[in-house]
Design an enzyme around this catalytic site. Sequence first.
Site, PDB file in Angstrom:
ATOM      1  N   GLU A 149       0.837  -1.205   0.000  1.00  0.00           N
ATOM      2  CA  GLU A 149       0.000   0.000   0.000  1.00  0.00           C
ATOM      3  C   GLU A 149       0.868   1.250   0.000  1.00  0.00           C
ATOM      4  O   GLU A 149       2.015   1.229   0.447  1.00  0.00           O
ATOM      5  CB  GLU A 149      -0.881   0.023   1.257  1.00  0.00           C
ATOM      6  CG  GLU A 149      -2.200  -0.713   1.109  1.00  0.00           C
ATOM      7  CD  GLU A 149      -3.264   0.181   0.497  1.00  0.00           C
ATOM      8  OE1 GLU A 149      -2.908   1.144  -0.211  1.00  0.00           O
ATOM      9  OE2 GLU A 149      -4.453  -0.071   0.742  1.00  0.00           O
ATOM     10  N   ASP A 150       0.299   2.356  -0.476  1.00  0.00           N
ATOM     11  CA  ASP A 150       0.979   3.639  -0.374  1.00  0.00           C
ATOM     12  C   ASP A 150       0.794   4.244   1.010  1.00  0.00           C
ATOM     13  O   ASP A 150       1.737   4.727   1.622  1.00  0.00           O
ATOM     14  CB  ASP A 150       0.503   4.603  -1.467  1.00  0.00           C
ATOM     15  CG  ASP A 150      -1.009   4.758  -1.513  1.00  0.00           C
ATOM     16  OD1 ASP A 150      -1.724   4.018  -0.792  1.00  0.00           O
ATOM     17  OD2 ASP A 150      -1.497   5.610  -2.283  1.00  0.00           O
ATOM     18  N   ASP A 153      -4.491   4.970   6.571  1.00  0.00           N
ATOM     19  CA  ASP A 153      -4.984   5.960   7.538  1.00  0.00           C
ATOM     20  C   ASP A 153      -6.085   5.323   8.390  1.00  0.00           C
ATOM     21  O   ASP A 153      -5.814   4.800   9.456  1.00  0.00           O
ATOM     22  CB  ASP A 153      -5.410   7.267   6.875  1.00  0.00           C
ATOM     23  CG  ASP A 153      -6.183   7.073   5.595  1.00  0.00           C
ATOM     24  OD1 ASP A 153      -6.905   6.062   5.471  1.00  0.00           O
ATOM     25  OD2 ASP A 153      -6.094   7.939   4.715  1.00  0.00           O
ATOM     26  N   PHE A 203      -3.308  15.890   4.231  1.00  0.00           N
ATOM     27  CA  PHE A 203      -3.577  15.271   2.940  1.00  0.00           C
ATOM     28  C   PHE A 203      -2.377  15.540   2.041  1.00  0.00           C
ATOM     29  O   PHE A 203      -2.006  16.688   1.812  1.00  0.00           O
ATOM     30  CB  PHE A 203      -4.857  15.803   2.288  1.00  0.00           C
ATOM     31  CG  PHE A 203      -5.295  14.940   1.136  1.00  0.00           C
ATOM     32  CD1 PHE A 203      -6.069  13.809   1.363  1.00  0.00           C
ATOM     33  CD2 PHE A 203      -4.898  15.214  -0.161  1.00  0.00           C
ATOM     34  CE1 PHE A 203      -6.454  12.983   0.312  1.00  0.00           C
ATOM     35  CE2 PHE A 203      -5.281  14.396  -1.210  1.00  0.00           C
ATOM     36  CZ  PHE A 203      -6.066  13.276  -0.974  1.00  0.00           C
ATOM     37  N   ARG A 216       0.242  12.535  -9.348  1.00  0.00           N
ATOM     38  CA  ARG A 216       0.984  11.271  -9.353  1.00  0.00           C
ATOM     39  C   ARG A 216       2.333  11.438 -10.051  1.00  0.00           C
ATOM     40  O   ARG A 216       3.248  10.649  -9.837  1.00  0.00           O
ATOM     41  CB  ARG A 216       0.182  10.172 -10.054  1.00  0.00           C
ATOM     42  CG  ARG A 216      -1.134   9.807  -9.389  1.00  0.00           C
ATOM     43  CD  ARG A 216      -1.685   8.503  -9.973  1.00  0.00           C
ATOM     44  NE  ARG A 216      -3.088   8.319  -9.675  1.00  0.00           N
ATOM     45  CZ  ARG A 216      -3.566   7.796  -8.546  1.00  0.00           C
ATOM     46  NH1 ARG A 216      -2.723   7.433  -7.594  1.00  0.00           N
ATOM     47  NH2 ARG A 216      -4.866   7.639  -8.361  1.00  0.00           N
TER      48      ARG A 216
END
Length: 238
Positions: A149-150, A153, A203, A216
């Site tokens: 996963e990146d 949260d 964020f 991206r």
Amino acid sequence: KQSQSPSALQSSLLTMSNTDGEEDRLLPIRLPDEPRTDIPEGLVYPPEYEGHFEHLLLTKDEIIERTRVMAMSIHNDYRGKRPVLVCVLKGANTFYQHLLEALQDLKQGYTTEFLRASSYSGVSSTGTVKVGGGIKYEHLKSKHVLLVEDIVDTGTTLLHLIPILQKDVEPMSLEVCTLLEKRLDEPPKVDAKYKGFSIPNFFIVGYGLDYNELYRDVSDIWTISQKGIDFDPSSLPN
């Protein structure tokens, strides 16, 4: 683990090696809540993003250095095995590619699969998960599976995804590797075994992470500014 100032962060990344204890390598590096003030020279991004970033969080070089340390831990756990590394698209793709390169350097065998899973719309988690992609479940059956996963949260995506894989795939083992873990008031619903950095509740974009499919294509990780949030993507050239 104490928060790392930018200089301490760089020192930690440089001194981590095979001689470090495995327990230390599994702990994420905790980034401070305060914005960093050391902005390295030479950071680049498309000119149309000028003013879209508030603060630098991590450079690409810092991420890659940490990824090498994470790869050591993975290699130690899967030595003599061939795990299936499943990239959770799209955000994890950049981290995934650098993780594969680090594992190759360690002569660690593996196979690859990709799936799409998302619980985000805009800057907030929706609480629901969409799963898709061309993953072949038969390639995972009775295998050691590592989800890559990146960012974790709330853990909503993994909370829904892991039971699906456990039921349909019946893997020999199933673990999670994430580049980032966000610090929230409530702990994540799923705990990743391999973690790169613990970060404040901002964020962030860049290094594969997006805001409505933008950013991206940025090498480093930044917090997004209000200008970036308000930006109209339809103004971009085709």
